[in-house]
Enzyme design. Structure first.
Site, PDB file in Angstrom:
ATOM      1  N   LEU A   1      32.196  -6.234 -20.371  1.00 22.63           N
ATOM      2  CA  LEU A   1      32.021  -6.044 -21.819  1.00 22.63           C
ATOM      3  C   LEU A   1      32.313  -4.606 -22.246  1.00 22.63           C
ATOM      4  O   LEU A   1      32.279  -4.292 -23.440  1.00 22.63           O
ATOM      5  CB  LEU A   1      30.600  -6.428 -22.232  1.00 22.63           C
ATOM      6  CG  LEU A   1      30.281  -7.922 -22.067  1.00 22.63           C
ATOM      7  CD1 LEU A   1      28.801  -8.172 -22.211  1.00 22.63           C
ATOM      8  CD2 LEU A   1      31.057  -8.761 -23.067  1.00 22.63           C
TER       9      LEU A   1
ATOM     10  N   GLY B   1       5.504  -1.179   2.623  1.00 20.47           N
ATOM     11  CA  GLY B   1       5.897  -2.219   1.674  1.00 20.47           C
ATOM     12  C   GLY B   1       6.460  -3.398   2.444  1.00 20.47           C
ATOM     13  O   GLY B   1       5.849  -4.453   2.539  1.00 20.47           O
ATOM     14  N   SER B   2       7.602  -3.170   3.062  1.00 22.39           N
ATOM     15  CA  SER B   2       8.283  -4.271   3.752  1.00 22.39           C
ATOM     16  C   SER B   2       7.476  -4.829   4.913  1.00 22.39           C
ATOM     17  O   SER B   2       7.382  -6.034   5.088  1.00 22.39           O
ATOM     18  CB  SER B   2       9.636  -3.775   4.284  1.00 22.39           C
ATOM     19  OG  SER B   2      10.466  -3.411   3.210  1.00 22.39           O
TER      20      SER B   2
ATOM     21  N   GLU C   1       0.857  -1.196   0.000  1.00 20.64           N
ATOM     22  CA  GLU C   1       0.000   0.000   0.000  1.00 20.64           C
ATOM     23  C   GLU C   1       0.893   1.247   0.000  1.00 20.64           C
ATOM     24  O   GLU C   1       2.087   1.156   0.300  1.00 20.64           O
ATOM     25  CB  GLU C   1      -0.875   0.007   1.263  1.00 20.64           C
ATOM     26  CG  GLU C   1      -1.812  -1.185   1.319  1.00 20.64           C
ATOM     27  CD  GLU C   1      -2.724  -1.168   2.543  1.00 20.64           C
ATOM     28  OE1 GLU C   1      -2.663  -0.188   3.330  1.00 20.64           O
ATOM     29  OE2 GLU C   1      -3.485  -2.123   2.699  1.00 20.64           O
TER      30      GLU C   1
ATOM     31  N   GLU D   1       8.891  -9.337  -3.132  1.00 20.99           N
ATOM     32  CA  GLU D   1       8.823 -10.553  -2.285  1.00 20.99           C
ATOM     33  C   GLU D   1       9.770 -10.430  -1.083  1.00 20.99           C
ATOM     34  O   GLU D   1      10.377 -11.408  -0.656  1.00 20.99           O
ATOM     35  CB  GLU D   1       9.170 -11.807  -3.094  1.00 20.99           C
ATOM     36  CG  GLU D   1       8.258 -12.077  -4.255  1.00 20.99           C
ATOM     37  CD  GLU D   1       6.850 -12.402  -3.815  1.00 20.99           C
ATOM     38  OE1 GLU D   1       5.959 -11.598  -4.142  1.00 20.99           O
ATOM     39  OE2 GLU D   1       6.637 -13.410  -3.160  1.00 20.99           O
ATOM     40  N   GLY D   2       9.874  -9.214  -0.564  1.00 22.88           N
ATOM     41  CA  GLY D   2      10.767  -8.954   0.561  1.00 22.88           C
ATOM     42  C   GLY D   2      12.114  -8.516   0.039  1.00 22.88           C
ATOM     43  O   GLY D   2      12.772  -9.253  -0.709  1.00 22.88           O
TER      44      GLY D   2
ATOM     45  N   THR E   1       1.865  -6.657  -9.373  1.00 18.51           N
ATOM     46  CA  THR E   1       2.325  -7.294 -10.607  1.00 18.51           C
ATOM     47  C   THR E   1       1.167  -8.035 -11.290  1.00 18.51           C
ATOM     48  O   THR E   1       0.490  -8.841 -10.650  1.00 18.51           O
ATOM     49  CB  THR E   1       3.457  -8.303 -10.297  1.00 18.51           C
ATOM     50  OG1 THR E   1       4.547  -7.581  -9.741  1.00 18.51           O
ATOM     51  CG2 THR E   1       3.909  -9.049 -11.558  1.00 18.51           C
TER      52      THR E   1
HETATM   53  C1  LIG Z   1       8.087  -3.929 -10.076  1.00 20.64           C
HETATM   54  C2  LIG Z   1       7.480  -4.210  -8.750  1.00 20.64           C
HETATM   55  C3  LIG Z   1       6.516  -5.210  -8.629  1.00 20.64           C
HETATM   56  C4  LIG Z   1       5.907  -5.482  -7.397  1.00 20.64           C
HETATM   57  N1  LIG Z   1       4.919  -6.428  -7.329  1.00 20.64           N
HETATM   58  C5  LIG Z   1       4.209  -6.546  -6.178  1.00 20.64           C
HETATM   59  C6  LIG Z   1       3.045  -7.391  -6.119  1.00 20.64           C
HETATM   60  O1  LIG Z   1       2.697  -8.089  -7.076  1.00 20.64           O
HETATM   61  N2  LIG Z   1       2.297  -7.376  -4.988  1.00 20.64           N
HETATM   62  C7  LIG Z   1       2.626  -6.618  -3.890  1.00 20.64           C
HETATM   63  O2  LIG Z   1       1.899  -6.657  -2.906  1.00 20.64           O
HETATM   64  N3  LIG Z   1       3.746  -5.829  -3.906  1.00 20.64           N
HETATM   65  C8  LIG Z   1       4.526  -5.779  -5.014  1.00 20.64           C
HETATM   66  N4  LIG Z   1       5.629  -4.939  -5.054  1.00 20.64           N
HETATM   67  C9  LIG Z   1       6.003  -4.176  -3.867  1.00 20.64           C
HETATM   68  C10 LIG Z   1       7.265  -4.712  -3.210  1.00 20.64           C
HETATM   69  O3  LIG Z   1       7.004  -5.959  -2.608  1.00 20.64           O
HETATM   70  C11 LIG Z   1       7.732  -3.629  -2.223  1.00 20.64           C
HETATM   71  O4  LIG Z   1       8.240  -2.565  -2.998  1.00 20.64           O
HETATM   72  C12 LIG Z   1       8.786  -4.152  -1.286  1.00 20.64           C
HETATM   73  O5  LIG Z   1       8.174  -5.002  -0.337  1.00 20.64           O
HETATM   74  C13 LIG Z   1       9.523  -3.029  -0.545  1.00 20.64           C
HETATM   75  O6  LIG Z   1       8.621  -2.188   0.060  1.00 20.64           O
HETATM   76  P1  LIG Z   1       8.735  -0.587  -0.091  1.00 20.64           P
HETATM   77  O7  LIG Z   1       8.855  -0.330  -1.538  1.00 20.64           O
HETATM   78  O8  LIG Z   1       7.624   0.078   0.630  1.00 20.64           O
HETATM   79  O9  LIG Z   1      10.076  -0.254   0.609  1.00 20.64           O
HETATM   80  P2  LIG Z   1      10.325   0.091   2.140  1.00 20.64           P
HETATM   81  O10 LIG Z   1       9.691  -0.942   3.017  1.00 20.64           O
HETATM   82  O11 LIG Z   1       9.968   1.505   2.379  1.00 20.64           O
HETATM   83  O12 LIG Z   1      11.899  -0.080   2.209  1.00 20.64           O
HETATM   84  C14 LIG Z   1      12.783   0.897   1.675  1.00 20.64           C
HETATM   85  C15 LIG Z   1      14.203   0.427   1.949  1.00 20.64           C
HETATM   86  O13 LIG Z   1      14.402   0.294   3.370  1.00 20.64           O
HETATM   87  C16 LIG Z   1      14.819  -1.024   3.685  1.00 20.64           C
HETATM   88  N5  LIG Z   1      14.221  -1.440   4.962  1.00 20.64           N
HETATM   89  C17 LIG Z   1      12.902  -1.379   5.296  1.00 20.64           C
HETATM   90  N6  LIG Z   1      12.718  -1.871   6.539  1.00 20.64           N
HETATM   91  C18 LIG Z   1      13.955  -2.246   6.993  1.00 20.64           C
HETATM   92  C19 LIG Z   1      14.432  -2.840   8.203  1.00 20.64           C
HETATM   93  N7  LIG Z   1      13.605  -3.130   9.206  1.00 20.64           N
HETATM   94  N8  LIG Z   1      15.754  -3.073   8.297  1.00 20.64           N
HETATM   95  C20 LIG Z   1      16.622  -2.780   7.281  1.00 20.64           C
HETATM   96  N9  LIG Z   1      16.229  -2.227   6.121  1.00 20.64           N
HETATM   97  C21 LIG Z   1      14.912  -1.973   5.976  1.00 20.64           C
HETATM   98  C22 LIG Z   1      14.332  -1.899   2.548  1.00 20.64           C
HETATM   99  O14 LIG Z   1      15.107  -3.065   2.416  1.00 20.64           O
HETATM  100  C23 LIG Z   1      14.493  -0.964   1.369  1.00 20.64           C
HETATM  101  O15 LIG Z   1      15.826  -1.004   0.902  1.00 20.64           O
HETATM  102  C24 LIG Z   1       6.296  -4.720  -6.258  1.00 20.64           C
HETATM  103  C25 LIG Z   1       7.281  -3.729  -6.376  1.00 20.64           C
HETATM  104  C26 LIG Z   1       7.867  -3.476  -7.585  1.00 20.64           C
HETATM  105  C27 LIG Z   1       8.910  -2.394  -7.660  1.00 20.64           C
END
Ligand SMILES: Cc1cc2nc3c(=O)[nH]c(=O)nc-3n(C[C@H](O)[C@H](O)[C@H](O)COP(=O)(O)OP(=O)(O)OC[C@H]3O[C@@H](n4cnc5c(N)ncnc54)[C@H](O)[C@@H]3O)c2cc1C
Length: 406
Positions: free
Chosen positions: A358, A140-141, A136, A383-384, A167
């Site tokens: 390359l 994300g995470s 949402e 997927e995390g 996706t």
């Molecule tokens: C092309 C694409 C396809 C996708 N497809 C789907 C889908 O089909 N369904 C769906 O539900 N979602 C989907 N997603 C969403 C995707 O799963 C999320 O983008 C992902 O889970 C990361 O969440 P966020 O983008 O909110 O990043 P954030 O959670 O905001 O994280 C930002 C950064 O902070 C880091 N971080 C966050 N928390 C911590 C912590 N506790 N410790 C250390 N580092 C941390 C993360 O690793 C990341 O590097 C998709 C995303 C993309 C880009």
């Protein structure tokens, strides 16, 4: 005991997948990378017909649940064939009409009756897609932060909220597919209140408001979807409606345990594409990689190339183990995260190194190498993310809960 001896019938199947990757996907790889929002119709029809001929994976999955002995290594074979297709093109792989992540959620959380009801459509008719929406705008995470609500009204649930980065969401909504939406039935109880709901294509109140322009996997559609008083029958809630301490969020984790090895295999397919290309290129230049000599006598290029090979093989072994554990009924939460974290990182580095080795050719759009570098990165995010999967690994190894280590 782990046995990676692959049956001859599977080897034959993998060869068939390789032919599809090479003959069907590669020739249109650049075209649908350039034209992000154009539908590869011919590809859809070809893959859908091939799927029907081969018997869909969902069909196989159903037979599997009826008679586990018939296909005891289903998950291992899925990751092997996924690697092969993503060697062809990871974006097209994700765009291929099938139940996708939505199907994985139904398999992980649905009852036997729901699996048949929602998945049988992928065996006939026109091409269709399944998708899954957790993410949402506010998170994300940390998927325990779901704010989309599912309110019980008589025999229905009414969904309200916004999902992003879904996706296949647009194709699922436009075809006779569905989207599995994770929503909370009771925010006050936290994680146990989060449940998966199947929302059918064309349900009033579900609107795809946008599809993203992306860095890589551009043949795959990524949708933002708004649910505004979206009413669905109560039996579209997957599994039990009961809010139990162990329920709800456990299904999210079960879905990820099943899909993380597949995403790892996707990464490995992209990495292998880059590695194979570099190997062929070096051969054409009469540059030999000398195995079996003392490391101090190796050239920098030889070291780099061997390191790429080692990283890819390590990621593959972790991935096969995570999938194999599912096949033999072992809990694979730790191994699925290990495989996903390793493969995402390894392949990001391998494809970058391929571009580097390359030189300007690697950076040119004449070759697919720069595209593989862009396609690889998503495997480190969805997927995390790599960091989140490492966190899961640390928690499992050290015995901490998510509250204690975050
Ligand atoms: C092309 C694409 C396809 C996708 N497809 C789907 C889908 O089909 N369904 C769906 O539900 N979602 C989907 N997603 C969403 C995707 O799963 C999320 O983008 C992902 O889970 C990361 O969440 P966020 O983008 O909110 O990043 P954030 O959670 O905001 O994280 C930002 C950064 O902070 C880091 N971080 C966050 N928390 C911590 C912590 N506790 N410790 C250390 N580092 C941390 C993360 O690793 C990341 O590097 C998709 C995303 C993309 C880009």
């Amino acid at each position: 005991m782990i046995d990676f001896e692959i049956e001859p019938s599977v080897v034959k199947r993998v060869k068939m997948f390789h032919m599809v990757a090479d003959g069907v996907m590669r020739p249109i790889s650049r075209e649908y990378d350039e034209k992000e929002h154009v539908e590869p119709e011919q590809y859809f029809q070809t893959m859908w017909a091939a799927n029907a001929m081969a018997g869909s994976s969902i069909d196989a999955a159903k037979k599997e649940s009826d008679a586990p002995a018939r296909n005891p290594m289903r998950n291992l074979y899925t990751v092997i064939t996924t690697e092969e297709l993503c060697w062809g093109d990871a974006g097209l792989f994700l765009a291929t009409p099938n139940a996708g992540l939505g199907g994985a959620a139904v398999m992980a959380a649905g009852t036997a009756e729901q699996k048949e009801r929602f998945l049988s459509r992928f065996r006939s008719g026109q091409p269709k897609w399944g998708a899954m929406a957790i993410t949402e705008p506010g998170f994300g995470s940390d998927s325990s932060q779901v704010t989309t609500t599912a309110t019980r009204e008589g025999d229905d649930y009414v969904l309200n909220g916004t999902k992003i980065f879904c996706t296949g969401g647009d194709r699922a909504a436009k075809s006779e597919g569905f989207i599995v939406v994770w929503a909370t039935v009771d925010r006050s109880v936290g994680r146990p209140g989060i449940k998966p709901f199947v929302v059918e294509h064309g349900t009033p109140g579900m609107t795809v408001v946008r599809t993203e322009n992306k860095l890589g996997i551009r043949a795959s559609d990524t949708a933002a979807i708004v649910f505004d008083n979206c009413r669905i029958p109560k039996d579209h809630l997957l599994g039990s409606p009961e809010v139990r301490k162990e329920g709800g969020f456990k299904d999210v984790m079960a879905t990820f345990d099943a899909t993380r090895p597949i995403v790892a295999a996707m990464a490995i397919g992209v990495g292998r594409a880059a590695l194979d290309f570099v190997r062929d290129f070096l051969k054409q230049q009469n540059i030999q990689v000398r195995y079996g000599i003392s490391p101090r006598r190796l050239t920098a290029l030889e070291r780099d190339f061997m390191e790429m090979e080692v990283q890819l093989k390590a990621a593959r072994l972790l991935t096969w183990r995570a999938a194999w554990m599912m096949d033999v009924g072992k809990h694979n939460n730790l191994e699925a995260s290990m495989a996903k974290a390793k493969a995402g990182l390894a392949v990001t580095q391998i494809t970058q190194k391929a571009v580097e080795l390359l030189g300007p050719l690697g950076y040119s759009r004449e070759l697919l190498v720069e595209k593989w570098m862009r396609d690889a990165k998503i495997n480190d995010i969805f997927e995390g993310t790599q960091q989140i999967n490492m966190l899961i690994v640390a928690r499992r190894i050290l015995g901490y809960s998510s509250r204690e280590l975050n």
